[in-house]
Design an enzyme around this catalytic site. Structure first.
Site, PDB file in Angstrom:
ATOM      1  N   LYS A 195       0.825  -1.215   0.000  1.00 20.86           N
ATOM      2  CA  LYS A 195       0.000   0.000   0.000  1.00 20.86           C
ATOM      3  C   LYS A 195       0.860   1.267   0.000  1.00 20.86           C
ATOM      4  CE  LYS A 195      -4.053  -2.060   2.232  1.00 20.86           C
ATOM      5  NZ  LYS A 195      -5.078  -1.858   3.278  1.00 20.86           N
ATOM      6  N   PHE A 249     -15.403   3.778   7.026  1.00 17.79           N
ATOM      7  CA  PHE A 249     -14.008   4.041   6.670  1.00 17.79           C
ATOM      8  C   PHE A 249     -13.776   4.135   5.157  1.00 17.79           C
ATOM      9  CE2 PHE A 249     -14.406  -0.587   7.417  1.00 17.79           C
ATOM     10  CZ  PHE A 249     -13.947  -1.107   6.210  1.00 17.79           C
ATOM     11  N   THR A 256      -5.464  -7.286  10.336  1.00 12.45           N
ATOM     12  CA  THR A 256      -5.712  -5.992   9.670  1.00 12.45           C
ATOM     13  C   THR A 256      -5.271  -4.833  10.555  1.00 12.45           C
ATOM     14  OG1 THR A 256      -7.626  -6.996   8.593  1.00 12.45           O
ATOM     15  CG2 THR A 256      -7.533  -4.593   8.588  1.00 12.45           C
ATOM     16  N   ARG A 315       2.490  -6.633   9.100  1.00 12.59           N
ATOM     17  CA  ARG A 315       1.747  -5.483   9.636  1.00 12.59           C
ATOM     18  C   ARG A 315       2.239  -5.101  11.027  1.00 12.59           C
ATOM     19  NH1 ARG A 315      -3.931  -7.549   7.229  1.00 12.59           N
ATOM     20  NH2 ARG A 315      -4.062  -6.230   5.373  1.00 12.59           N
ATOM     21  N   ASN A 374      -1.972   0.240   6.747  1.00 11.65           N
ATOM     22  CA  ASN A 374      -1.548  -1.065   7.260  1.00 11.65           C
ATOM     23  C   ASN A 374      -0.657  -1.849   6.297  1.00 11.65           C
ATOM     24  OD1 ASN A 374      -3.548  -1.826   5.496  1.00 11.65           O
ATOM     25  ND2 ASN A 374      -4.629  -3.171   6.914  1.00 11.65           N
ATOM     26  N   HIS A 404      -2.198  -5.485   1.541  1.00 12.66           N
ATOM     27  CA  HIS A 404      -3.546  -6.043   1.360  1.00 12.66           C
ATOM     28  C   HIS A 404      -3.412  -7.459   0.835  1.00 12.66           C
ATOM     29  CE1 HIS A 404      -7.690  -6.582  -0.013  1.00 12.66           C
ATOM     30  NE2 HIS A 404      -7.153  -7.078  -1.121  1.00 12.66           N
TER      31      HIS A 404
HETATM   32  P1  CMP Z   1      -7.583  -4.393   3.644  1.00 15.04           P
HETATM   33  O1  CMP Z   1      -7.192  -5.781   3.969  1.00 15.04           O
HETATM   34  O2  CMP Z   1      -6.919  -3.749   2.473  1.00 15.04           O
HETATM   35  O3  CMP Z   1      -9.164  -4.340   3.417  1.00 15.04           O
HETATM   36  C1  CMP Z   1      -9.952  -3.196   3.701  1.00 15.04           C
HETATM   37  C2  CMP Z   1      -9.177  -2.129   4.380  1.00 15.04           C
HETATM   38  O4  CMP Z   1      -9.932  -1.130   5.026  1.00 15.04           O
HETATM   39  C3  CMP Z   1      -8.333  -2.728   5.470  1.00 15.04           C
HETATM   40  O5  CMP Z   1      -7.288  -3.492   4.915  1.00 15.04           O
HETATM   41  C4  CMP Z   1      -7.918  -1.495   6.237  1.00 15.04           C
HETATM   42  O6  CMP Z   1      -6.751  -0.896   5.712  1.00 15.04           O
HETATM   43  C5  CMP Z   1      -9.068  -0.522   5.996  1.00 15.04           C
HETATM   44  N1  CMP Z   1      -9.791  -0.202   7.208  1.00 15.04           N
HETATM   45  C6  CMP Z   1      -9.846   1.009   7.783  1.00 15.04           C
HETATM   46  N2  CMP Z   1     -10.603   0.982   8.869  1.00 15.04           N
HETATM   47  C7  CMP Z   1     -11.055  -0.279   9.008  1.00 15.04           C
HETATM   48  C8  CMP Z   1     -11.882  -0.931   9.969  1.00 15.04           C
HETATM   49  N3  CMP Z   1     -12.414  -0.287  11.002  1.00 15.04           N
HETATM   50  N4  CMP Z   1     -12.114  -2.263   9.778  1.00 15.04           N
HETATM   51  C9  CMP Z   1     -11.595  -2.927   8.723  1.00 15.04           C
HETATM   52  N5  CMP Z   1     -10.796  -2.345   7.789  1.00 15.04           N
HETATM   53  C10 CMP Z   1     -10.534  -1.040   7.944  1.00 15.04           C
END
Ligand code: CMP
Length: 137
Positions: free
Chosen positions: A9, A57, A91, A102, A112, A115
């Site tokens: 990312k 979000f 996550t 992470r 984070n 992905h």
């Molecule tokens: P990713 O695995 O890329 O999938 C969705 C993304 O939303 C997640 O990683 C996070 O970077 C982002 N995100 C931000 N806030 C939240 C949250 N409260 N719960 C889950 N994902 C979140």
């Protein structure tokens, strides 16, 4: 053999962590079947995360994903989807286990670092979002 989509990312690319993350991918035994650097537009980020449209979000996540270049990869290994998710860690980096990407590289649940696809159906859709069949022969 299974394939998954991985994204380094914008937060990690900006901090010049892409090389270290790709090294960790190779050290873990994945084969990199395709890879490209792309700076997503807001619309492209919204398309990629369409399943999250409506979540609180979503606006901030898609702004962030369009804030700078990413590196997208297709990884191949036995059980690639769960293997990549294990290497990434939770996550939310506050909940990620020691030794995960992470835990080491993420700054927040949004910034984070990486992905990964969460299931075979999503992996197929996500790989197809960035790569054509001819890129994966
Ligand atoms: P990713 O695995 O890329 O999938 C969705 C993304 O939303 C997640 O990683 C996070 O970077 C982002 N995100 C931000 N806030 C939240 C949250 N409260 N719960 C889950 N994902 C979140």
């Amino acid at each position: 053999m299974e394939r998954t989509l991985a994204i380094v990312k914008p937060d990690a690319v900006e901090r010049r962590l892409a090389g270290q993350i790709i090294q960790r991918i190779e050290d873990a035994g994945f084969e990199i079947r395709a890879m490209r650097r792309i700076h997503l537009s807001k619309r492209q980020a919204e398309g990629f995360y369409a399943v999250h449209r409506g979540r609180p979000f979503f606006p901030s996540l898609t702004d962030f994903m369009a804030s700078g270049p990413t590196v997208v990869l297709v990884l191949e290994a036995p059980d690639a989807i769960s293997k990549w998710r294990t290497l990434m860690g939770a996550t939310d980096p506050a909940k990620a286990e020691a030794g995960t990407l992470r835990k080491e590289f993420a700054q927040s649940i949004e910034r984070n670092a990486t992905h990964g696809s969460d299931a075979p159906e999503t992996a197929a859709v996500e790989i197809g979002y960035f790569f054509a069949g001819i890129d994966l022969i």
